[in-house]
Scaffold this motif. Structure first.
Motif, PDB file in Angstrom:
ATOM      1  N   ALA A   1      46.389  73.417  57.890  1.00 41.93           N
ATOM      2  CA  ALA A   1      46.185  71.917  57.457  1.00 41.93           C
ATOM      3  C   ALA A   1      45.937  71.378  56.396  1.00 41.93           C
ATOM      4  N   GLN A   2      46.312  70.284  55.857  1.00 35.06           N
ATOM      5  CA  GLN A   2      45.885  69.375  54.458  1.00 35.06           C
ATOM      6  C   GLN A   2      44.848  69.279  53.909  1.00 35.06           C
ATOM      7  N   ALA A   3      44.175  69.697  52.617  1.00 34.06           N
ATOM      8  CA  ALA A   3      43.075  68.389  52.747  1.00 34.06           C
ATOM      9  C   ALA A   3      43.691  67.372  52.124  1.00 34.06           C
ATOM     10  N   VAL A   4      43.021  66.162  52.186  1.00 36.78           N
ATOM     11  CA  VAL A   4      42.793  64.653  52.206  1.00 36.78           C
ATOM     12  C   VAL A   4      42.129  63.979  51.296  1.00 36.78           C
ATOM     13  N   ALA A   5      40.739  64.887  51.040  1.00 34.67           N
ATOM     14  CA  ALA A   5      39.776  65.094  50.491  1.00 34.67           C
ATOM     15  C   ALA A   5      38.679  65.682  49.778  1.00 34.67           C
ATOM     16  N   ILE A   6      38.255  65.618  49.155  1.00 31.01           N
ATOM     17  CA  ILE A   6      37.454  66.753  49.025  1.00 31.01           C
ATOM     18  C   ILE A   6      35.857  66.560  48.430  1.00 31.01           C
ATOM     19  N   LEU A   7      35.261  66.815  49.984  1.00 28.96           N
ATOM     20  CA  LEU A   7      34.365  66.013  49.860  1.00 28.96           C
ATOM     21  C   LEU A   7      32.746  66.594  48.026  1.00 28.96           C
ATOM     22  N   ARG A   8      33.015  67.416  48.311  1.00 25.88           N
ATOM     23  CA  ARG A   8      32.218  68.903  47.595  1.00 25.88           C
ATOM     24  C   ARG A   8      32.783  69.234  46.890  1.00 25.88           C
ATOM     25  N   GLU A   9      33.464  69.611  45.231  1.00 27.44           N
ATOM     26  CA  GLU A   9      33.803  70.463  44.847  1.00 27.44           C
ATOM     27  C   GLU A   9      33.497  71.412  44.771  1.00 27.44           C
ATOM     28  N   SER A  10      34.218  72.681  44.359  1.00 26.96           N
ATOM     29  CA  SER A  10      34.196  74.523  43.972  1.00 26.96           C
ATOM     30  C   SER A  10      33.914  74.263  42.451  1.00 26.96           C
ATOM     31  N   PHE A  11      32.923  75.433  42.449  1.00 28.18           N
ATOM     32  CA  PHE A  11      33.253  75.562  40.649  1.00 28.18           C
ATOM     33  C   PHE A  11      34.186  76.050  40.577  1.00 28.18           C
ATOM     34  N   MET A  12      35.121  76.301  41.189  1.00 24.64           N
ATOM     35  CA  MET A  12      36.521  77.349  41.199  1.00 24.64           C
ATOM     36  C   MET A  12      37.193  76.841  40.872  1.00 24.64           C
ATOM     37  N   ARG A  13      37.286  75.398  41.019  1.00 24.35           N
ATOM     38  CA  ARG A  13      38.326  74.063  41.025  1.00 24.35           C
ATOM     39  C   ARG A  13      38.682  73.603  39.680  1.00 24.35           C
ATOM     40  N   VAL A  14      39.723  73.136  39.171  1.00 23.54           N
ATOM     41  CA  VAL A  14      40.314  73.247  38.105  1.00 23.54           C
ATOM     42  C   VAL A  14      41.820  72.528  37.739  1.00 23.54           C
ATOM     43  N   ARG A  15      41.865  71.828  36.982  1.00 23.23           N
ATOM     44  CA  ARG A  15      43.364  70.458  36.704  1.00 23.23           C
ATOM     45  C   ARG A  15      43.607  71.021  36.761  1.00 23.23           C
ATOM     46  N   PRO A  16      45.266  70.849  37.593  1.00 24.75           N
ATOM     47  CA  PRO A  16      46.430  72.302  37.629  1.00 24.75           C
ATOM     48  C   PRO A  16      47.370  71.474  36.461  1.00 24.75           C
ATOM     49  N   LYS A  17      47.648  73.005  35.799  1.00 25.11           N
ATOM     50  CA  LYS A  17      48.539  72.017  34.679  1.00 25.11           C
ATOM     51  C   LYS A  17      50.011  71.676  34.418  1.00 25.11           C
ATOM     52  N   CYS A  18      50.178  72.039  36.043  1.00 29.06           N
ATOM     53  CA  CYS A  18      52.051  72.031  35.893  1.00 29.06           C
ATOM     54  C   CYS A  18      52.153  70.322  36.928  1.00 29.06           C
ATOM     55  N   GLN A  19      53.243  69.766  36.010  1.00 33.55           N
ATOM     56  CA  GLN A  19      53.361  67.705  37.023  1.00 33.55           C
ATOM     57  C   GLN A  19      53.709  68.139  38.503  1.00 33.55           C
ATOM     58  N   HIS A  20      53.999  69.074  38.338  1.00 33.64           N
ATOM     59  CA  HIS A  20      54.737  69.072  39.839  1.00 33.64           C
ATOM     60  C   HIS A  20      54.125  70.112  41.010  1.00 33.64           C
ATOM     61  N   PHE A  21      53.234  70.479  40.885  1.00 33.24           N
ATOM     62  CA  PHE A  21      52.020  70.800  41.567  1.00 33.24           C
ATOM     63  C   PHE A  21      51.129  70.237  42.836  1.00 33.24           C
ATOM     64  N   GLY A  22      51.314  70.655  43.438  1.00 33.18           N
ATOM     65  CA  GLY A  22      51.122  69.980  45.301  1.00 33.18           C
ATOM     66  C   GLY A  22      52.578  69.812  45.944  1.00 33.18           C
ATOM     67  N   VAL A  23      53.582  69.125  45.508  1.00 29.76           N
ATOM     68  CA  VAL A  23      54.793  69.222  45.473  1.00 29.76           C
ATOM     69  C   VAL A  23      55.620  70.042  45.652  1.00 29.76           C
ATOM     70  N   CYS A  24      56.091  71.181  44.599  1.00 32.10           N
ATOM     71  CA  CYS A  24      56.730  71.841  44.404  1.00 32.10           C
ATOM     72  C   CYS A  24      56.246  73.312  45.318  1.00 32.10           C
ATOM     73  N   GLY A  25      56.486  74.075  45.833  1.00 33.22           N
ATOM     74  CA  GLY A  25      55.981  75.064  46.692  1.00 33.22           C
ATOM     75  C   GLY A  25      56.530  76.415  45.790  1.00 33.22           C
ATOM     76  N   GLY A  26      56.773  76.218  44.950  1.00 37.63           N
ATOM     77  CA  GLY A  26      56.868  76.977  43.658  1.00 37.63           C
ATOM     78  C   GLY A  26      55.730  78.351  43.652  1.00 37.63           C
ATOM     79  N   CYS A  27      54.572  77.273  43.554  1.00 41.75           N
ATOM     80  CA  CYS A  27      53.295  78.374  43.764  1.00 41.75           C
ATOM     81  C   CYS A  27      51.915  77.166  43.979  1.00 41.75           C
ATOM     82  N   SER A  28      51.097  78.151  44.793  1.00 40.97           N
ATOM     83  CA  SER A  28      49.955  77.813  45.689  1.00 40.97           C
ATOM     84  C   SER A  28      48.364  77.742  44.954  1.00 40.97           C
TER      85      SER A  28
END
Length: 248
Positions: A55-82
């Motif tokens: 599945a794919q997450a479509v909404a984060i209802l409660r965020e984890s402390f581990m979450r950060v903002r991705p640096k790459c502008q292509h993250f989420g579309v590009c499959g090079g890293c996850s």
């Protein structure tokens, strides 16, 4: 009037070795892209099997402390890293836990002593990569990059944060180079090998380069201080094509 049906909700328990959040819903294991441990997420399934779902997450209802903002502008579309949405130290901890679980579950081995993990650079660490190249007639250009997630399409990459910056900066010039080659529709791949003394780009060529192509490749190599190797059709190994006369 009936309310629109909502997507299901899950609480994420852990990460798998590919960076997917793992949850259990109604007795079934659900692997959720973009979800992190301790999060409560709304998700949409794209593959259902009797014992598990992807599945794919479509909404984060409660965020984890581990979450950060991705640096790459292509993250989420590009499959090079996850895992760019995961804090770097949390990534290492998650990978160590996956290793421990695999040793225990598959090899029936438990470590008596755990050494501290070895940390490398957070960005620009990937010195080997295989990029796809494709002439896209509808866009009137060549794309060079990783495939999009769960797709045969190539991501329209302008840069890459996990490649060394000097290689990331070559993505757009590489697109222009391939676009100008006579075999642009017969050159499906560029493999990268970054070394201490030289950077090598291996072109997968289904047809020989013309003399004009060779001049373009040689000029590119000299301008950017790289070497080109050619890997022809079939199982033949790559051979040197150009050697830059410039030093880094």
């Amino acid at each position: 009037m009936t309310e629109p049906r909502r997507n299901p909700v899950a609480i994420i328990e852990s990460l798998d070795f590919e960076g997917h959040g793992v949850a259990h819903v109604d007795g079934k294991t659900v692997f959720i892209d973009g979800a992190l441990p301790f999060e409560r997420v709304e998700y949409s399934s794209y593959r259902k099997k009797p014992g598990f779902e992807n599945a794919q997450a479509v909404a984060i209802l409660r965020e984890s402390f581990m979450r950060v903002r991705p640096k790459c502008q292509h993250f989420g579309v590009c499959g090079g890293c996850s895992m760019q949405h995961v804090d770097a130290s949390a990534q290492v901890a998650a990978k160590q836990r996956v290793l421990e679980d695999n040793l225990n579950r598959i090899g029936n081995v438990r470590a008596q002593t755990l050494l501290a993990p070895i940390y490398g650079p957070t960005w620009g660490y990937r010195h080997r990569a295989r990029l796809s190249a494709r002439y896209v007639a509808k866009k009137g250009t060549v794309l060079v990059g990783f495939h999009e997630k769960r797709s045969s399409f190539i991501a329209d990459m302008q840069s890459c944060e996990i490649l060394p910056k000097k290689i990331s900066d070559l993505l757009l010039p590489l697109r222009e180079l391939v676009m100008n080659l006579s075999i642009r529709e017969r050159m499906p791949q560029v493999e990268l090998a970054v070394g201490d003394a030289v950077d090598v780009l291996v072109l997968r060529v289904m047809e020989p380069l013309t003399p004009a192509d060779e001049e373009l490749v040689r000029a590119f190599a000299d301008r950017h201080a790289v070497q080109f190797w050619l890997q022809p059709k079939g199982r033949r190994p790559p051979t040197p094509s150009t050697r830059s006369t410039r030093r880094r």
